[in-house]
Motif scaffolding. Structure first.
Motif, short mmCIF file in Angstrom:
data_model
loop_
_atom_site.label_atom_id
_atom_site.label_comp_id
_atom_site.label_asym_id
_atom_site.label_seq_id
_atom_site.Cartn_x
_atom_site.Cartn_y
_atom_site.Cartn_z
N GLN A 109 0.89 -1.17 0.00
CA GLN A 109 0.00 0.00 0.00
C GLN A 109 0.92 1.21 0.00
N VAL A 110 1.06 1.82 -1.17
CA VAL A 110 2.12 2.81 -1.41
C VAL A 110 1.98 4.06 -0.54
N ILE A 159 -3.22 3.57 -2.66
CA ILE A 159 -2.67 3.11 -3.95
C ILE A 159 -2.04 1.74 -3.71
N HIS A 160 -2.60 0.73 -4.36
CA HIS A 160 -2.03 -0.62 -4.24
C HIS A 160 -1.11 -0.89 -5.42
N GLY A 161 0.01 -1.53 -5.14
CA GLY A 161 0.93 -1.87 -6.23
C GLY A 161 1.75 -3.09 -5.89
N ASN A 162 2.47 -3.57 -6.88
CA ASN A 162 3.39 -4.69 -6.69
C ASN A 162 4.80 -4.15 -6.89
N LEU A 163 5.46 -3.79 -5.81
CA LEU A 163 6.78 -3.15 -5.91
C LEU A 163 7.74 -3.81 -4.92
N GLN A 207 -1.07 8.34 -8.99
CA GLN A 207 -1.29 7.12 -9.78
C GLN A 207 -2.07 7.46 -11.05
N GLN A 220 -1.72 2.07 -14.71
CA GLN A 220 -0.74 1.12 -14.17
C GLN A 220 0.61 1.76 -13.86
N ILE A 229 2.85 4.75 -11.51
CA ILE A 229 2.84 5.63 -10.34
C ILE A 229 4.03 6.59 -10.43
N HIS A 234 13.05 -1.99 -11.55
CA HIS A 234 11.59 -1.89 -11.59
C HIS A 234 11.08 -1.67 -13.02
N LEU A 267 3.13 -0.21 -11.76
CA LEU A 267 2.58 -0.82 -10.55
C LEU A 267 2.43 -2.32 -10.68
#
Length: 363
Positions: free
Chosen positions: A220-221, A251-255, A287, A290, A292, A341, A363
């Motif tokens: 959760q960024v 803001i949810h992301g996969n980082l 955001q 997709q 950020i 990234h 993201l």
């Protein structure tokens, strides 16, 4: 390899023209014919050939072997000797110039073609070896620079710790609590500086050996950034305003948490460090689909234009940093973390007005 350009150095014009016709038939490009060493050097300068066919006996003060020596020193172009005869002494002199082969007169097409192909291949291998040696030397120079800067930057906080600890030992009974606290703070800051430097060196070492990995996980960024802001606030002084703004509450992301932390903490601590007179230091996130955006801005000393091209190189520091301490490693690591990234980083800066870094990550 495309068109191969050949220069012929031969003082008998009929022989030279005959050789040129053979070469053109073999689909080489003859860029010129020279009959003396002076003319040969001029033609090399003008035409930059890929290969030179050099008669050993030519007009002028220098023979073909001496001319070749000059060409190799100045232009690094492969040379094949052409000669009607080759006595042992001449061959020995020719060998000293690292020739790429011999063609004996009268010329046979197949021999000429084979000699040229072998010479070009040999030269390509030589260039690759030279390039590898150059790369190895650069790496060696970087490593020794790396060690000298690291040891220098570790000495500074160690000296501060040593001095403060010594003074506390000798004078603490006579000092006020405030003065004792000042020296304890100095020790704490120095340990923190050493810890940061060692962490940077460790990350850099992992990056160089290919062990800096990308491990994305759900994050959760906004919450993550808020905690970083709280962590960074103590290093700011009273004249700084540290702000955080987000376009969304969640803001949810996969980082990769570790890499993202390194990117933002480095940019934020730089923003504070390089605005010694205070001002606003801000982190804004936004955001869009997709992607950020992380924008870190300050109102500090700014970056000189000539430095902006070298921004992400190891150990490079701007000319206007004065006595603000730093290793020049941080932004190099930031760039590698952004690259892992598959994101990008941009900078907009003006001397005396401040700097804004924008990091865009998928993201």
């Amino acid at each position: 390899m495309g068109e191969i350009k050949i220069l012929i150095v031969e003082d008998e014009l009929l022989i030279a023209k005959g050789l040129a016709r053979k070469l053109e038939k073999l689909e080489y490009v003859v860029v010129g014919i020279a009959s003396s060493s002076e003319a040969a050097l001029q033609k090399v300068e003008e035409t930059k050939p890929d290969l030179i066919l050099m008669d050993i006996v030519i007009k002028g003060d220098m023979d073909g072997i001496e001319t070749t020596k000059l060409i190799q020193e100045k232009f690094n172009i492969p040379v094949i000797y052409v000669t009607a005869y080759a006595d042992d002494e001449t061959l020995e002199r020719a060998e000293e110039t690292e020739s790429y082969g011999y063609i004996l007169k009268p010329f046979k097409e197949r021999e000429v073609h084979a000699a040229i192909k072998i010479a070009l291949k040999k030269h390509q291998s030589t260039l690759e070896i030279q390039h590898s040696l150059k790369e190895a030397q650069i790496l060696k120079d970087e490593k020794s620079r790396f060690l000298s800067i690291a040891s220098h930057d570790l000495k500074t906080p160690l000296t501060a710790i040593q001095m403060s600890a010594g003074m506390l030992k000798d004078y603490s009974e006579k000092w006020t609590e405030e003065k004792k606290q000042k020296h304890l703070d100095r020790i704490q800051n120095s340990v923190s500086n050493m810890n940061n430097l060692l962490e940077e060196l460790l990350i850099l070492s992992r990056a160089e050996s290919g062990k800096l990995t990308f491990n994305p996980q759900p994050i959760q960024v906004v919450e993550f950034c808020q905690s970083l802001i709280e962590e960074i606030k103590p290093i700011a002084h009273s004249e700084h305003r540290v702000l955080f703004m987000s376009s969304q509450e969640v803001i949810h992301g996969n980082l990769d948490k570790d890499l993202l932390r390194h990117i933002l903490m480095n940019l934020l601590s730089n923003a504070i460090k390089y605005s010694p007179d205070g001002g606003t230091v801000s982190l804004k996130i936004h955001q869009d689909g997709q992607l950020i955006w992380f924008e870190v801005a300050d109102e500090g000393i700014g970056l000189p234009l000539d430095y902006q091209d070298k921004l992400f190189q190891q150990f490079e520091r701007a000319s206007n940093v004065g006595n603000i301490q730093g290793t020049g490693l941080g932004l190099s690591i930031v760039k590698q973390a952004v690259d892992l990234h598959q994101g990008k980083i941009d900078v907009d800066s003006e001397i005396g007005k401040g700097t804004r870094f924008t990091v865009t990550l998928p993201l």
